[in-house]
Design an enzyme around this catalytic site. Structure first.
Site, PDB file in Angstrom:
ATOM      1  N   TYR A  45       0.852  -1.186   0.000  1.00  0.00           N
ATOM      2  CA  TYR A  45       0.000   0.000   0.000  1.00  0.00           C
ATOM      3  C   TYR A  45       0.893   1.242   0.000  1.00  0.00           C
ATOM      4  O   TYR A  45       2.103   1.163   0.211  1.00  0.00           O
ATOM      5  CB  TYR A  45      -0.895   0.027   1.241  1.00  0.00           C
ATOM      6  CG  TYR A  45      -1.988  -1.019   1.274  1.00  0.00           C
ATOM      7  CD1 TYR A  45      -2.472  -1.614   0.105  1.00  0.00           C
ATOM      8  CD2 TYR A  45      -2.558  -1.400   2.481  1.00  0.00           C
ATOM      9  CE1 TYR A  45      -3.481  -2.555   0.146  1.00  0.00           C
ATOM     10  CE2 TYR A  45      -3.578  -2.351   2.535  1.00  0.00           C
ATOM     11  CZ  TYR A  45      -4.034  -2.922   1.355  1.00  0.00           C
ATOM     12  OH  TYR A  45      -5.041  -3.848   1.411  1.00  0.00           O
ATOM     13  N   SER A  46       0.258   2.407  -0.178  1.00  0.00           N
ATOM     14  CA  SER A  46       1.039   3.647  -0.127  1.00  0.00           C
ATOM     15  C   SER A  46       1.759   3.764   1.211  1.00  0.00           C
ATOM     16  O   SER A  46       2.916   4.179   1.272  1.00  0.00           O
ATOM     17  CB  SER A  46       0.127   4.861  -0.326  1.00  0.00           C
ATOM     18  OG  SER A  46      -0.445   4.850  -1.612  1.00  0.00           O
ATOM     19  N   GLU A  47       1.054   3.424   2.318  1.00  0.00           N
ATOM     20  CA  GLU A  47       1.682   3.390   3.640  1.00  0.00           C
ATOM     21  C   GLU A  47       1.066   2.279   4.475  1.00  0.00           C
ATOM     22  O   GLU A  47      -0.060   1.844   4.232  1.00  0.00           O
ATOM     23  CB  GLU A  47       1.529   4.721   4.390  1.00  0.00           C
ATOM     24  CG  GLU A  47       2.410   5.845   3.901  1.00  0.00           C
ATOM     25  CD  GLU A  47       1.695   6.755   2.934  1.00  0.00           C
ATOM     26  OE1 GLU A  47       2.379   7.519   2.221  1.00  0.00           O
ATOM     27  OE2 GLU A  47       0.454   6.697   2.869  1.00  0.00           O
ATOM     28  N   THR A  48       1.841   1.858   5.484  1.00  0.00           N
ATOM     29  CA  THR A  48       1.408   0.905   6.501  1.00  0.00           C
ATOM     30  C   THR A  48       1.835   1.463   7.847  1.00  0.00           C
ATOM     31  O   THR A  48       2.923   2.037   7.969  1.00  0.00           O
ATOM     32  CB  THR A  48       2.050  -0.477   6.275  1.00  0.00           C
ATOM     33  OG1 THR A  48       1.578  -1.008   5.023  1.00  0.00           O
ATOM     34  CG2 THR A  48       1.704  -1.457   7.389  1.00  0.00           C
ATOM     35  N   HIS A  77      -3.208  10.246   5.440  1.00  0.00           N
ATOM     36  CA  HIS A  77      -4.164   9.137   5.425  1.00  0.00           C
ATOM     37  C   HIS A  77      -3.798   8.041   6.412  1.00  0.00           C
ATOM     38  O   HIS A  77      -4.697   7.427   7.015  1.00  0.00           O
ATOM     39  CB  HIS A  77      -4.362   8.627   3.983  1.00  0.00           C
ATOM     40  CG  HIS A  77      -3.777   7.310   3.642  1.00  0.00           C
ATOM     41  ND1 HIS A  77      -2.472   7.150   3.230  1.00  0.00           N
ATOM     42  CD2 HIS A  77      -4.330   6.069   3.635  1.00  0.00           C
ATOM     43  CE1 HIS A  77      -2.251   5.878   2.971  1.00  0.00           C
ATOM     44  NE2 HIS A  77      -3.356   5.191   3.209  1.00  0.00           N
TER      45      HIS A  77
END
Length: 295
Positions: A45-48, A77
């Site tokens: 994902y874009s971030e975790t 987000h």
């Protein structure tokens, strides 16, 4: 074998399969830095995010944020999504959560419907607006696959800006936004020419119609070809626009992710304070998956 629970949510949307996906590891005790980075790359994902006990008892948790290749000091987000997950577990205090992060403490207000169900969150960026270098228009146009006339410079040139994490904010003509495509070779060339970027470039393109904004964000050098919703960049943009407009307070509605088929809606409020321009960003959050990592 150790088991580490996680949940995923779609952030800045009120329905599944929209917005920006996020994975939240709700108890990351026992994970090393390397394991967190590997899990973030695996989730893709874009971030975790990884939730840990707070160092200061005045705060609720410490939250570490990783994108596919590195750790981040702050992001929008991931904070909204993590707050929603923890609030659904009853870990907020009277609708408020305080996160410790590398960029500084972040306070999040949890939003609920009339029945008490968590629907979203609103976060305050940890820093006032700071502006860095301006980037050459022709080089930014090349990075976005656009022509020089597509870049709008009446209000500002492409500028490195931050309220906790750095982006190059660039206004473009409305008709050009949908046709933007990141050029990896141009991204690599630009960071090679400008050492101040330290090898990192997150390009936030926007088209403005008053308080309504359409946006796209490209960060291919960090593994994010395009981001469906970028809260930290939206907060930064709100602070920048307010500073340029000369008002004391403003609210913006930012739509992102449309070209990706993951429409996102971000609401930004910005204000002028003694130490500069600040922003809050918020939106809805939808639960998706629950599972365990076996590492």
């Amino acid at each position: 074998m150790p088991r580490f629970p996680y949940e995923t949510v779609d952030v800045f949307t009120d329905r599944p399969f929209g917005g920006n996906p996020l994975a939240v590891f709700t108890d990351a005790r026992g994970l090393s830095d390397g394991q967190m980075q590997a899990l973030a790359a695996e989730m893709n994902y874009s971030e975790t995010t990884f939730v840990l006990p707070a160092d200061d008892p005045a705060n609720d948790v410490r939250v570490r944020i990783f994108h596919r290749t590195a750790e981040m000091p702050f992001a929008g987000h991931p904070n909204v999504g993590t707050a929603c997950v923890l609030a659904r577990q009853g870990r907020d205090r009277d609708g408020v959560l305080r996160f410790e992060q590398k960029a500084g403490p972040v306070e999040i207000a949890v939003e609920r419907d009339a029945g008490g169900a968590v629907t979203g969150a609103l976060i305050a960026a940890p820093q006032a607006l700071s502006l860095g270098m301006e980037l050459p228009v022709d080089e930014i146009a090349a990075c976005a696959g656009l022509s020089v006339p597509d870049i709008v410079t009446a209000a500002h040139k492409p500028v490195h800006a931050s309220v906790g994490v750095k982006f190059v904010l660039t206004q473009v003509a409305p008709e050009a936004l949908a046709g933007a495509t990141p050029d990896l070779t141009a991204f690599r060339k630009l960071v090679r020419l400008h050492g101040e970027l330290a090898g990192r470039l997150s390009l936030f393109l926007y088209a403005r119609d008053g308080d309504t904004v359409r946006a796209r964000m490209f960060a291919p050098l960090a593994g994010t070809w395009e981001d469906p919703a970028t809260g930290s960049a939206s907060a930064t943009l709100g602070a920048l626009l307010l500073s340029l407009d000369g008002d004391d307070k403003a609210a913006f509605t930012i739509t992102q992710g449309v070209e990706m088929g993951r429409p996102s809606l971000l609401k930004v409020t910005s204000w002028r304070a003694e130490d500069g321009y600040h922003s809050r960003v918020g939106g809805s959050c939808t639960p998706m998956f629950r599972g365990e990592a076996l590492v």
